[in-house]
Design an enzyme around this catalytic site. Sequence first.
Site, PDB file in Angstrom:
ATOM      1  CE  LYS A 203      -4.355  20.466 -12.016  1.00  0.00           C
ATOM      2  NZ  LYS A 203      -4.690  21.048 -13.331  1.00  0.00           N
TER       3      LYS A 203
HETATM    4  C1  5RP Z   1      -4.288  17.862 -17.249  1.00  0.00           C
HETATM    5  C2  5RP Z   1      -4.386  18.781 -16.118  1.00  0.00           C
HETATM    6  C3  5RP Z   1      -5.393  19.863 -16.224  1.00  0.00           C
HETATM    7  O1  5RP Z   1      -4.703  21.063 -16.076  1.00  0.00           O
HETATM    8  C4  5RP Z   1      -6.424  19.703 -15.146  1.00  0.00           C
HETATM    9  O2  5RP Z   1      -7.060  18.473 -15.277  1.00  0.00           O
HETATM   10  C5  5RP Z   1      -7.421  20.863 -15.104  1.00  0.00           C
HETATM   11  O3  5RP Z   1      -8.244  20.860 -16.169  1.00  0.00           O
HETATM   12  P1  5RP Z   1      -9.768  20.400 -16.099  1.00  0.00           P
HETATM   13  O4  5RP Z   1     -10.480  21.434 -15.262  1.00  0.00           O
HETATM   14  O5  5RP Z   1     -10.224  20.382 -17.529  1.00  0.00           O
HETATM   15  O6  5RP Z   1      -9.816  19.057 -15.412  1.00  0.00           O
HETATM   16  O7  5RP Z   1      -3.685  18.682 -15.153  1.00  0.00           O
HETATM   17  O8  5RP Z   1      -3.574  16.763 -16.858  1.00  0.00           O
END
Ligand code: 5RP
Length: 293
Positions: A203
């Site tokens: 991610k």
């Molecule tokens: C928190 C995360 C979240 O899952 C990630 O940031 C996704 O959420 P958003 O779309 O609100 O950023 O990893 O650390």
Amino acid sequence: MADLDALKETKEYYLDIPQKSDAFYLKGLNALDWGMQNRLARIFNPKTGRTVMLAFDHGYFQGATTGLERIDVKIMPLAPYADTLMLTRGILRSIVPPSFTQSIVMRASGGTSMLKELSNEEIAVDIEDSIRMNVSAMAVQVFIGGEHEKQSIINMTKLVDQGTRYGIPTLAVTAVGKDMVRDARYFRLATRICAELGAHYIKTYYVEKDFETVTASCPVPIVIAGGKKIAELDALKMAYNAVQQGAAGVDMGRNIFQSEAPVAMIKAVRSVVHENETAENAFELYRSLKEQG
Ligand code: 5RP
């Protein structure tokens, strides 16, 4: 009991049909074992090769942040529209009914709060508990360039090793420190390090310039986080650009659950991710669903 004397010889070996041996549909993941691939297929839709992950694990360092005060009331109604839920084991056990059959990606790192240095994390879930909860992947934060960079990378490699023993994939989440530049150069570095060291998918954040070089140089699938809440049309544009530039979907939280119409928004995001709908058409869908209430 079946009468053995009456059995006819009707076997058909289809000698003219070679057995199919298709490559796995997710990039860079062809050499994984059946269990790993099966779990990944529960996250990434086999028809589109993409996923809409609904992220609401923020509480693991932020507590009851805006929109996540009551996960049972605000988030569970969105769950049927997500391909997978990304959450902590505490929320899984306390809120999500065990009859819920969609896939789960469980946050497996933690140990710091937003009041302290966030990169000082450790693995915070035993592999046995991930197995017990039947998760489809485990997520770990990796802080490239952060104060505890090495510790967070080793957290990831340990999780990859543990998961590999039992067929559970690892999602590496690239966390960007406050002082770091969020550009393609940084994300190429961060995502590639995670992939080289064994993460099964990664991610990261979308960047306007050269995002396609981030997806191209990462040998395994990338999903994008949504980041801070922005206008719905802008969030849909970001999702559209990301998937058109090689992302395998989104792991979106605030831009869905902080939207004025979260169900309409997640449906609009799905249309962009799974149907290649343009951001403008998806926004029209959002507006009409919002009006219908
Ligand atoms: C928190 C995360 C979240 O899952 C990630 O940031 C996704 O959420 P958003 O779309 O609100 O950023 O990893 O650390």
